[in-house]
Design a protein around this motif. Sequence first.
Motif, mmCIF file in Angstrom:
data_model
loop_
_atom_site.group_PDB
_atom_site.id
_atom_site.type_symbol
_atom_site.label_atom_id
_atom_site.label_comp_id
_atom_site.label_asym_id
_atom_site.label_seq_id
_atom_site.Cartn_x
_atom_site.Cartn_y
_atom_site.Cartn_z
ATOM 1 N N LEU A 136 0.852 -1.179 0.000
ATOM 2 C CA LEU A 136 0.000 0.000 0.000
ATOM 3 C C LEU A 136 0.886 1.227 0.000
ATOM 4 N N ASP A 137 0.441 2.249 -0.670
ATOM 5 C CA ASP A 137 1.183 3.497 -0.701
ATOM 6 C C ASP A 137 0.177 4.605 -0.959
ATOM 7 N N CYS A 138 0.641 5.834 -0.840
ATOM 8 C CA CYS A 138 -0.219 6.956 -1.174
ATOM 9 C C CYS A 138 -0.550 6.869 -2.658
ATOM 10 N N PRO A 139 -1.775 7.278 -3.033
ATOM 11 C CA PRO A 139 -2.159 7.192 -4.438
ATOM 12 C C PRO A 139 -1.311 8.130 -5.299
ATOM 13 N N PRO A 140 -1.088 7.779 -6.570
ATOM 14 C CA PRO A 140 -0.317 8.638 -7.464
ATOM 15 C C PRO A 140 -1.014 9.981 -7.606
ATOM 16 N N PRO A 141 -0.320 11.052 -7.768
ATOM 17 C CA PRO A 141 1.140 11.155 -7.827
ATOM 18 C C PRO A 141 1.778 11.386 -6.463
ATOM 19 N N ARG A 142 1.048 11.114 -5.385
ATOM 20 C CA ARG A 142 1.558 11.368 -4.043
ATOM 21 C C ARG A 142 2.506 10.291 -3.531
ATOM 22 N N GLY A 143 2.395 9.077 -4.059
ATOM 23 C CA GLY A 143 3.184 7.961 -3.566
ATOM 24 C C GLY A 143 4.679 8.196 -3.647
ATOM 25 N N ASN A 144 5.375 7.730 -2.631
ATOM 26 C CA ASN A 144 6.830 7.826 -2.562
ATOM 27 C C ASN A 144 7.340 9.259 -2.695
ATOM 28 N N THR A 145 6.573 10.224 -2.210
ATOM 29 C CA THR A 145 7.015 11.611 -2.260
ATOM 30 C C THR A 145 7.415 12.056 -0.868
ATOM 31 N N ALA A 146 8.166 13.131 -0.818
ATOM 32 C CA ALA A 146 8.578 13.677 0.472
ATOM 33 C C ALA A 146 7.339 14.026 1.279
ATOM 34 N N GLY A 147 7.343 13.642 2.514
ATOM 35 C CA GLY A 147 6.220 13.943 3.386
ATOM 36 C C GLY A 147 5.211 12.825 3.531
ATOM 37 N N SER A 148 5.257 11.800 2.677
ATOM 38 C CA SER A 148 4.322 10.686 2.841
ATOM 39 C C SER A 148 4.848 9.789 3.959
ATOM 40 N N GLU A 149 3.922 9.276 4.765
ATOM 41 C CA GLU A 149 4.279 8.451 5.914
ATOM 42 C C GLU A 149 3.382 7.229 5.978
ATOM 43 N N ALA A 150 3.910 6.150 6.511
ATOM 44 C CA ALA A 150 3.127 4.940 6.763
ATOM 45 C C ALA A 150 3.581 4.380 8.100
ATOM 46 N N SER A 151 2.625 3.967 8.915
ATOM 47 C CA SER A 151 2.982 3.352 10.191
ATOM 48 C C SER A 151 2.075 2.162 10.467
ATOM 49 N N LEU A 152 2.677 1.086 10.935
ATOM 50 C CA LEU A 152 1.941 -0.122 11.278
ATOM 51 C C LEU A 152 1.220 0.108 12.599
ATOM 52 N N VAL A 153 -0.096 -0.072 12.598
ATOM 53 C CA VAL A 153 -0.906 0.120 13.792
ATOM 54 C C VAL A 153 -1.024 -1.191 14.563
ATOM 55 N N PHE A 154 -1.223 -2.286 13.835
ATOM 56 C CA PHE A 154 -1.418 -3.599 14.452
ATOM 57 C C PHE A 154 -1.006 -4.680 13.469
ATOM 58 N N GLN A 155 -0.414 -5.725 13.977
ATOM 59 C CA GLN A 155 -0.165 -6.920 13.175
ATOM 60 C C GLN A 155 -0.215 -8.104 14.121
ATOM 61 N N GLY A 156 -1.033 -9.094 13.797
ATOM 62 C CA GLY A 156 -1.170 -10.262 14.651
ATOM 63 C C GLY A 156 -2.293 -11.155 14.173
ATOM 64 N N GLU A 157 -2.837 -11.904 15.094
ATOM 65 C CA GLU A 157 -3.892 -12.858 14.767
ATOM 66 C C GLU A 157 -5.200 -12.416 15.403
ATOM 67 N N THR A 158 -6.268 -12.466 14.618
ATOM 68 C CA THR A 158 -7.603 -12.154 15.096
ATOM 69 C C THR A 158 -8.536 -13.252 14.611
ATOM 70 N N ALA A 159 -9.242 -13.880 15.526
ATOM 71 C CA ALA A 159 -10.185 -14.954 15.196
ATOM 72 C C ALA A 159 -9.520 -16.037 14.342
ATOM 73 N N GLY A 160 -8.263 -16.329 14.618
ATOM 74 C CA GLY A 160 -7.566 -17.397 13.916
ATOM 75 C C GLY A 160 -6.983 -17.015 12.565
ATOM 76 N N LEU A 161 -7.115 -15.745 12.170
ATOM 77 C CA LEU A 161 -6.585 -15.278 10.881
ATOM 78 C C LEU A 161 -5.561 -14.171 11.109
ATOM 79 N N GLN A 162 -4.561 -14.110 10.246
ATOM 80 C CA GLN A 162 -3.562 -13.052 10.327
ATOM 81 C C GLN A 162 -4.183 -11.739 9.861
#
Length: 107
Positions: free
Chosen positions: A10-36
């Motif tokens: 996932l990234d910011c939609p074009p033409p914003r993707g991979n530009t200065a100022g775009s940020e991404a942060s993982l909020v949660f990663q794990g298992e929920t109800a037996g699914l990743q």
Amino acid sequence: MTVGAACYRLDCPPPRGNTAGSEASLVFQGETAGLQTAQALFRCPGIEADTVEEVFLAHAISGRDSLYVSQVAWHFTPSRDEVEQWSIFLHRMDVCDTRRADMPCPQ
């Protein structure tokens, strides 16, 4: 973001993707109800000085056959409370599977 055996980019939609100022942060990663599952928050800058940023929260669930992705997007800077409320809402989403007794579909 990697969810189970699936890798979803996932990234910011074009033409914003991979530009200065775009940020991404993982909020949660794990298992929920037996699914990743995973959630990530993205901040995409405005394209020009007079455009607003776009912020979106993506929630991915790795099911038996597919990767399911839901998201909510804002064309303004949401409050921390708004992001937390939507994060909880998206985290409550489920995947059903008619082939598994432990994952019944709603009737």
